[in-house]
Design an enzyme around this catalytic site. Structure first.
Site, PDB file in Angstrom:
ATOM      1  N   CYS A 276       0.801  -1.228   0.000  1.00  0.00           N
ATOM      2  CA  CYS A 276       0.000   0.000   0.000  1.00  0.00           C
ATOM      3  C   CYS A 276       0.832   1.276   0.000  1.00  0.00           C
ATOM      4  O   CYS A 276       0.262   2.366  -0.017  1.00  0.00           O
ATOM      5  CB  CYS A 276      -0.944  -0.014   1.192  1.00  0.00           C
ATOM      6  SG  CYS A 276      -1.901  -1.535   1.283  1.00  0.00           S
ATOM      7  N   HIS A 411      -3.816   7.825   5.988  1.00  0.00           N
ATOM      8  CA  HIS A 411      -3.953   6.482   5.422  1.00  0.00           C
ATOM      9  C   HIS A 411      -5.339   5.936   5.747  1.00  0.00           C
ATOM     10  O   HIS A 411      -6.010   5.376   4.882  1.00  0.00           O
ATOM     11  CB  HIS A 411      -2.864   5.573   5.982  1.00  0.00           C
ATOM     12  CG  HIS A 411      -2.788   4.238   5.327  1.00  0.00           C
ATOM     13  ND1 HIS A 411      -2.579   4.080   3.969  1.00  0.00           N
ATOM     14  CD2 HIS A 411      -2.888   2.980   5.842  1.00  0.00           C
ATOM     15  CE1 HIS A 411      -2.556   2.790   3.671  1.00  0.00           C
ATOM     16  NE2 HIS A 411      -2.752   2.105   4.787  1.00  0.00           N
ATOM     17  N   GLU A 422      -2.263   5.295  13.747  1.00  0.00           N
ATOM     18  CA  GLU A 422      -1.987   6.444  12.898  1.00  0.00           C
ATOM     19  C   GLU A 422      -2.190   7.756  13.657  1.00  0.00           C
ATOM     20  O   GLU A 422      -1.401   8.701  13.521  1.00  0.00           O
ATOM     21  CB  GLU A 422      -2.885   6.399  11.665  1.00  0.00           C
ATOM     22  CG  GLU A 422      -2.568   7.467  10.646  1.00  0.00           C
ATOM     23  CD  GLU A 422      -3.304   7.259   9.328  1.00  0.00           C
ATOM     24  OE1 GLU A 422      -3.011   8.024   8.387  1.00  0.00           O
ATOM     25  OE2 GLU A 422      -4.146   6.343   9.231  1.00  0.00           O
ATOM     26  N   LYS A 443     -10.258   7.148   1.864  1.00  0.00           N
ATOM     27  CA  LYS A 443     -10.628   5.745   1.655  1.00  0.00           C
ATOM     28  C   LYS A 443     -12.071   5.495   2.074  1.00  0.00           C
ATOM     29  O   LYS A 443     -12.660   4.479   1.696  1.00  0.00           O
ATOM     30  CB  LYS A 443      -9.683   4.819   2.430  1.00  0.00           C
ATOM     31  CG  LYS A 443      -8.275   4.753   1.876  1.00  0.00           C
ATOM     32  CD  LYS A 443      -7.418   3.766   2.663  1.00  0.00           C
ATOM     33  CE  LYS A 443      -6.007   3.675   2.098  1.00  0.00           C
ATOM     34  NZ  LYS A 443      -5.222   4.907   2.306  1.00  0.00           N
ATOM     35  N   HIS A 448     -10.062   1.143  -0.299  1.00  0.00           N
ATOM     36  CA  HIS A 448      -8.615   0.974  -0.236  1.00  0.00           C
ATOM     37  C   HIS A 448      -8.125   0.543  -1.612  1.00  0.00           C
ATOM     38  O   HIS A 448      -8.543  -0.477  -2.141  1.00  0.00           O
ATOM     39  CB  HIS A 448      -8.253  -0.075   0.812  1.00  0.00           C
ATOM     40  CG  HIS A 448      -6.824  -0.008   1.254  1.00  0.00           C
ATOM     41  ND1 HIS A 448      -5.823   0.528   0.479  1.00  0.00           N
ATOM     42  CD2 HIS A 448      -6.218  -0.413   2.406  1.00  0.00           C
ATOM     43  CE1 HIS A 448      -4.677   0.445   1.130  1.00  0.00           C
ATOM     44  NE2 HIS A 448      -4.888  -0.106   2.299  1.00  0.00           N
ATOM     45  N   PHE A 507       1.821  -3.313   4.750  1.00  0.00           N
ATOM     46  CA  PHE A 507       2.278  -4.529   5.410  1.00  0.00           C
ATOM     47  C   PHE A 507       3.803  -4.510   5.526  1.00  0.00           C
ATOM     48  O   PHE A 507       4.504  -3.969   4.672  1.00  0.00           O
ATOM     49  CB  PHE A 507       1.857  -5.762   4.611  1.00  0.00           C
ATOM     50  CG  PHE A 507       0.385  -6.077   4.698  1.00  0.00           C
ATOM     51  CD1 PHE A 507      -0.432  -5.509   5.650  1.00  0.00           C
ATOM     52  CD2 PHE A 507      -0.189  -6.984   3.814  1.00  0.00           C
ATOM     53  CE1 PHE A 507      -1.784  -5.816   5.738  1.00  0.00           C
ATOM     54  CE2 PHE A 507      -1.529  -7.303   3.878  1.00  0.00           C
ATOM     55  CZ  PHE A 507      -2.335  -6.709   4.848  1.00  0.00           C
TER      56      PHE A 507
END
Length: 519
Positions: A276, A411, A422, A443, A448, A507
């Site tokens: 991502c 994000h 976050e 998002k 996403h 990730f």
């Protein structure tokens, strides 16, 4: 002295449609694009919802990822006043288009069952194990026996056996760090090691052939024939559209070559596959190349179109929202939903743009990338890597305290783990300024976009600056004590920000941050 980086063109496509006006009607109005997708049978899954364009399986084939990238690229170059023959680097964040792979195995159920049943103790299993030991045993979306999976160095379909981390020559999806640059023959340039997750654009050449991921139609050096990972070839005299040709788009580097070829661009090509943050990492690397004077023009791109393989994996991981909405930072958030996203931006040195009379849309003042390596799938609880990337970007922009920031595009996945971490990361990076800067997650409307998230949100952040409108966090219902910032809930907000920050995470603990400024 650091050279300035300007944005001179962009092309974008989301579930709302093509172009900036589609974003204004959807993202900036706070209207979620989620609906039951008809691209594949969603019966086996817990939800049918995605932010996917309203088209069926046949339409998706016509709007394949390579075509979407080329169309957005053509729009970006046209806006920038550039054309075929331009010497420009192409940097693409993508995991490949796996639709063709899924269809291939669906059309051959007996072969798929046979492959999945092979393991140690059978001739096929022993052959697979030997191939895995010799080459790192690259697995394309499960096209391998059990022995190969145990020895996999890189797994194209976002999954790897335990040995992958120990044996990888190429780092899959979000794994980065200095050790990668030291160990990999395939990470180009000193900056690449800091960015992480770089895959070269050609499955060819001596070094690449010795470490070959995938050999398509015999592409590779002389060693490729002795040490192929997975060979997808139809043999001499194969007709166009054979197995290898149909599956080629599943190889990320081939999409970069295709994009450069269709746009008629000359220059280096790099593909980023670090999940991502992939397309954000592509932008950061391009900024480094431009600011150091190594290149004048870069075409950065990212793409993901909703397809069944990835949808099924997120469903299996219980990551998808239970109520068909994405509610970032809200107390009742229950998960993410996937969405379509393809974008291309043209970056130039300010001097190059001035010389040819190009109009700058915005400037990129700072960038940062950090990997905390806390967990393969969960963010650091305190957002440590995100805070570090943000500090890097702000320092480079000459604003270490974030005093000039007027907006943060977060994000914000709508998952329990991400949003609290976050928030804490932003508080760590921005200190007392954190509570006064509007923060939103788009998002909540686009879904996403995985590898495309960074570049699509980069464009959205640029439009927030140039339009003077902050996109809202849609679906927000009630505050969460863990998430205590100003999230621009549900309605757009008029504002006059001069600078904005956009952040992404992935990730493996990868994090990116970019600071933009309007002219």
């Amino acid at each position: 002295m650091r050279g300035d980086v300007t944005i001179t063109g962009f092309g974008i496509r989301t579930a709302f449609g093509t172009g900036a006006d589609a974003l204004r009607r959807g993202v900036f109005a706070g209207i979620p694009a989620f609906r039951p997708t008809t691209r594949f049978d969603t019966g086996p899954y817990r939800t049918p919802m995605a932010a996917a364009a309203p088209d069926g399986p046949d339409a998706v084939e016509d709007w394949a990822l390579r075509h979407a990238l080329a169309r957005c690229g053509a729009e970006a170059l046209d806006m920038a006043g550039l054309g075929p023959g331009t010497e420009a680097a192409v940097l693409l964040g993508v995991a490949g288009d796996h639709t063709s792979v899924t269809r291939y195995w669906r059309s051959r159920p007996e072969e798929a069952a046979s492959v999945s049943a092979r393991g140690p103790g059978t001739d096929a299993g022993r052959t697979a194990e030997r191939a895995g030991e010799r080459t790192g045993g690259v697995v394309l979306n499960g096209v391998a026996g059990e022995g190969v999976a145990r020895n996999a160095a890189v797994v194209s379909g976002r999954a790897a056996g335990e040995g992958a981390g120990r044996k990888a020559d190429v780092v899959p999806h979000g794994v980065a760090g200095d050790g990668v640059a030291r160990k990999s023959d395939m990470v180009p340039g000193e900056d690449a090691g800091r960015t992480g997750g770089v895959v070269p654009t050609g499955v060819a050449g001596d070094d690449v052939a010795r470490n070959a991921d995938v050999v398509l139609n015999g592409a590779g050096g002389e060693d490729a024939g002795r040490n192929p990972g997975v060979v997808l070839t139809d043999g001499p005299g194969a007709e166009p559209g054979g197995v290898a040709a149909r599956l080629a788009d599943a190889v990320p580097a081939r999409l970069a070559e295709s994009l450069a070829g269709q746009l008629g661009l000359t220059g280096p090509r790099l593909t980023f596959t670090n999940a991502c943050v992939a397309s954000a990492a592509a932008i950061i690397h391009a900024c480094r190349l431009i600011s150091s004077g190594r290149i004048d023009v870069a075409v950065c791109a990212g793409g993901y179109l909703v397809e069944e393989e990835t949808f099924g994996k997120f469903d299996s991981g219980r990551a998808l929202s239970r109520d068909g909405m994405v509610r970032p930072f809200s107390a009742d958030r229950s998960g993410l939903l996937l969405g379509d996203g393809v974008a291309v931006v043209v970056l130039e040195s300010a001097e190059h743009a001035r010389r040819r009379g190009a109009r700058p849309l915005a400037s990129v003042l700072g960038w940062g990338a950090a990997t905390d390596a806390y967990h393969i799938a969960q963010p650091h609880p305190e957002g440590a890597g995100l805070a570090q990337a943000t500090r890097q970007a702000l320092r480079l922009a000459g604003d270490p305290d974030g005093a000039a920031l007027g907006y943060v595009n977060a994000h914000g996945t709508g998952t329990r783990y991400n949003d609290g971490a976050e928030t804490r990361g932003l508080r760590a990076a921005l200190a007392e300024r954190a509570g006064s800067i509007p923060v939103s997650s788009t998002k909540s409307t686009t879904g996403h976009l995985l590898e495309a998230a960074g570049i699509v949100e980069f464009v959205i952040t640029m439009l927030a600056l140039t339009d003077g409108v902050l996109p809202p966090t849609a679906g927000f219902t009630r505050p969460d004590p863990e998430c205590d910032l100003d999230y621009v809930p549900n309605r757009p907000r008029r504002a006059d920000p001069r600078r904005a920050l956009t952040i992404n995470a992935a990730f493996g603990g990868a994090n990116t941050a970019l600071v933009l400024e309007r002219p």
